[in-house]
Design an enzyme around this catalytic site. Sequence first.
Site, mmCIF file in Angstrom:
data_model
loop_
_atom_site.group_PDB
_atom_site.id
_atom_site.type_symbol
_atom_site.label_atom_id
_atom_site.label_comp_id
_atom_site.label_asym_id
_atom_site.label_seq_id
_atom_site.Cartn_x
_atom_site.Cartn_y
_atom_site.Cartn_z
ATOM 1 N N ARG A 1 0.812 -1.215 0.000
ATOM 2 C CA ARG A 1 0.000 0.000 0.000
ATOM 3 C C ARG A 1 0.850 1.271 0.000
ATOM 4 O O ARG A 1 0.426 2.305 -0.512
ATOM 5 C CB ARG A 1 -0.933 0.009 1.208
ATOM 6 C CG ARG A 1 -1.944 -1.109 1.211
ATOM 7 C CD ARG A 1 -3.075 -0.839 2.187
ATOM 8 N NE ARG A 1 -3.850 0.320 1.785
ATOM 9 C CZ ARG A 1 -4.850 0.295 0.906
ATOM 10 N NH1 ARG A 1 -5.174 -0.827 0.307
ATOM 11 N NH2 ARG A 1 -5.511 1.393 0.609
ATOM 12 N N CYS B 1 -1.532 -5.196 2.934
ATOM 13 C CA CYS B 1 -2.217 -6.005 3.936
ATOM 14 C C CYS B 1 -3.719 -6.034 3.700
ATOM 15 O O CYS B 1 -4.328 -5.027 3.341
ATOM 16 C CB CYS B 1 -1.954 -5.459 5.339
ATOM 17 S SG CYS B 1 -0.316 -5.816 5.972
ATOM 18 N N VAL C 1 -7.798 5.334 -0.526
ATOM 19 C CA VAL C 1 -6.825 6.383 -0.815
ATOM 20 C C VAL C 1 -7.507 7.734 -1.010
ATOM 21 O O VAL C 1 -6.860 8.697 -1.422
ATOM 22 C CB VAL C 1 -5.992 6.028 -2.070
ATOM 23 C CG1 VAL C 1 -5.213 4.749 -1.842
ATOM 24 C CG2 VAL C 1 -6.877 5.918 -3.305
ATOM 25 N N ASP C 2 -8.790 7.814 -0.700
ATOM 26 C CA ASP C 2 -9.541 9.059 -0.918
ATOM 27 C C ASP C 2 -8.879 10.262 -0.258
ATOM 28 O O ASP C 2 -8.860 11.362 -0.827
ATOM 29 C CB ASP C 2 -10.969 8.925 -0.373
ATOM 30 C CG ASP C 2 -11.791 7.908 -1.142
ATOM 31 O OD1 ASP C 2 -11.199 7.198 -1.972
ATOM 32 O OD2 ASP C 2 -13.007 7.821 -0.909
ATOM 33 N N LEU C 3 -8.354 10.083 0.949
ATOM 34 C CA LEU C 3 -7.770 11.213 1.668
ATOM 35 C C LEU C 3 -6.528 11.741 0.960
ATOM 36 O O LEU C 3 -6.276 12.951 0.952
ATOM 37 C CB LEU C 3 -7.438 10.810 3.106
ATOM 38 C CG LEU C 3 -8.633 10.381 3.971
ATOM 39 C CD1 LEU C 3 -8.159 9.917 5.340
ATOM 40 C CD2 LEU C 3 -9.636 11.511 4.110
ATOM 41 N N ASP D 1 -0.849 -1.123 15.293
ATOM 42 C CA ASP D 1 0.115 -2.126 14.848
ATOM 43 C C ASP D 1 0.704 -2.953 15.988
ATOM 44 O O ASP D 1 1.521 -3.844 15.748
ATOM 45 C CB ASP D 1 1.244 -1.464 14.059
ATOM 46 C CG ASP D 1 0.845 -1.152 12.625
ATOM 47 O OD1 ASP D 1 -0.193 -1.668 12.171
ATOM 48 O OD2 ASP D 1 1.568 -0.396 11.956
ATOM 49 N N ILE E 1 -8.969 1.960 14.573
ATOM 50 C CA ILE E 1 -8.239 2.479 13.419
ATOM 51 C C ILE E 1 -8.650 1.764 12.132
ATOM 52 O O ILE E 1 -9.016 2.400 11.151
ATOM 53 C CB ILE E 1 -6.718 2.357 13.621
ATOM 54 C CG1 ILE E 1 -6.297 3.041 14.934
ATOM 55 C CG2 ILE E 1 -5.972 2.969 12.437
ATOM 56 C CD1 ILE E 1 -6.601 4.518 14.997
#
Length: 422
Positions: free
Chosen positions: A94, A118, A125-127, A309, A331
């Site tokens: 990504r 992942c 990916v809009d942001l 994570d 998240i």
Amino acid sequence: MDSILVKGNGELRGQIPIAGAKNACLALMPATLLSDEPLTLTNAPRLSDIRTMTQLLQSLGAEVASLQGGQVLALSSHALTDHRADYDIVRKMRASILVLGPMLARDGHAVVSLPGGCAIGARPVDLHLKALEAMGADLDLRDGYIHAKAPAGGLRGARVAFPIVSVGATENALMAATLAKGTTVLENAAREPEIVDLARCLRRMGAQIEGEGSATITVQGVDRLGGATHPVVTDRIELGTYMLAPAICGGEVELLGGRIELVGAFCEKLDAAGISVEETERGLRVARRNGRVKAVDVTTEPFPGFPTDLQAQMMALLCTAEGTSVLEEKIFENRFMHAPELTRMGARIEVHGGTARVTGVEKLRGAPVMATDLRASVSLILAGLAAEGETVVSRVYHLDRGYERVEEKLSACGAQIRRIPG
């Protein structure tokens, strides 16, 4: 396909060196696309994702040399030959989307495949795209690719207010803003150490940036960036992962290069669970206090909160805690895929949407389990270290994306662990 064999039930003692941060390095490497002068990164991790980013940059015409066994990366983009990031490479990771902002800012156009990586819920990916559009970019999504063009005269400084915190979108916008005309203000920006590290590197290259580490970052665009030499920040996720090894198994381990400020919220939860963390001259020393680990509740949050994570690894610890723990994942969606595998080892876990309820058992049992993603793979290894008998973790290609020499580092502290070639 390789697997990892773990024999549990022994304490760990020794030292583990912590590598440079994968997530920082994956943002720093595309920064070379902003300049025609060399960028040298030291303390680089030796991971498959780094090799994938190397392959991507080379496909665009950048030069990437791996020196000193991979710990130094020498990059140069003085003559890009292509501005198209193909699906065959981008689908693997990504972070590939991070070449979009730099290419668009420097050369005014880019074509980038929608990314892979992942399999963790919806990570759109809009942001990234909305931030670049705010700077004047013309974007067209077709045939699985982002076709991007800057306006005549280049990207323009803008106010970008992220509706939710996004590390990747902050990184892409930050890099693009360094060469935009005028001032860019990033509001609700990510505050992670990896963002701070990227800003410091860009500043070494000549960028004018203020406010990194806070929710508002201000960038005054410049005409060009130069070269730099920059050390990659310590990997706080690898640090937290190896801090959990003696917490789960008992014993005492020193994490070389570790710093409290990288894992503050995580350390608070370890303390509540009965784990001792002390600063040393060379890093952090971790040991489990007497008795069984105590149950604690965990909610994942953007930095400086508890990192998503480390959620899977923390769950491995809490599987043998005294009492019931509640883990809330705020998240990412669908990030409890490791829970069914832990239950195969005797864990008692109930998952309802974004919440997992973990009731501790006295002992886990070794079993064949399957890694579903990067952090799940290492959580199963940690669980195997504390389990009775043997645990075989399959599909560990996920592991190699984020942890270098995990078997060597753990076996140096007394763990019985080895890789079985597939």
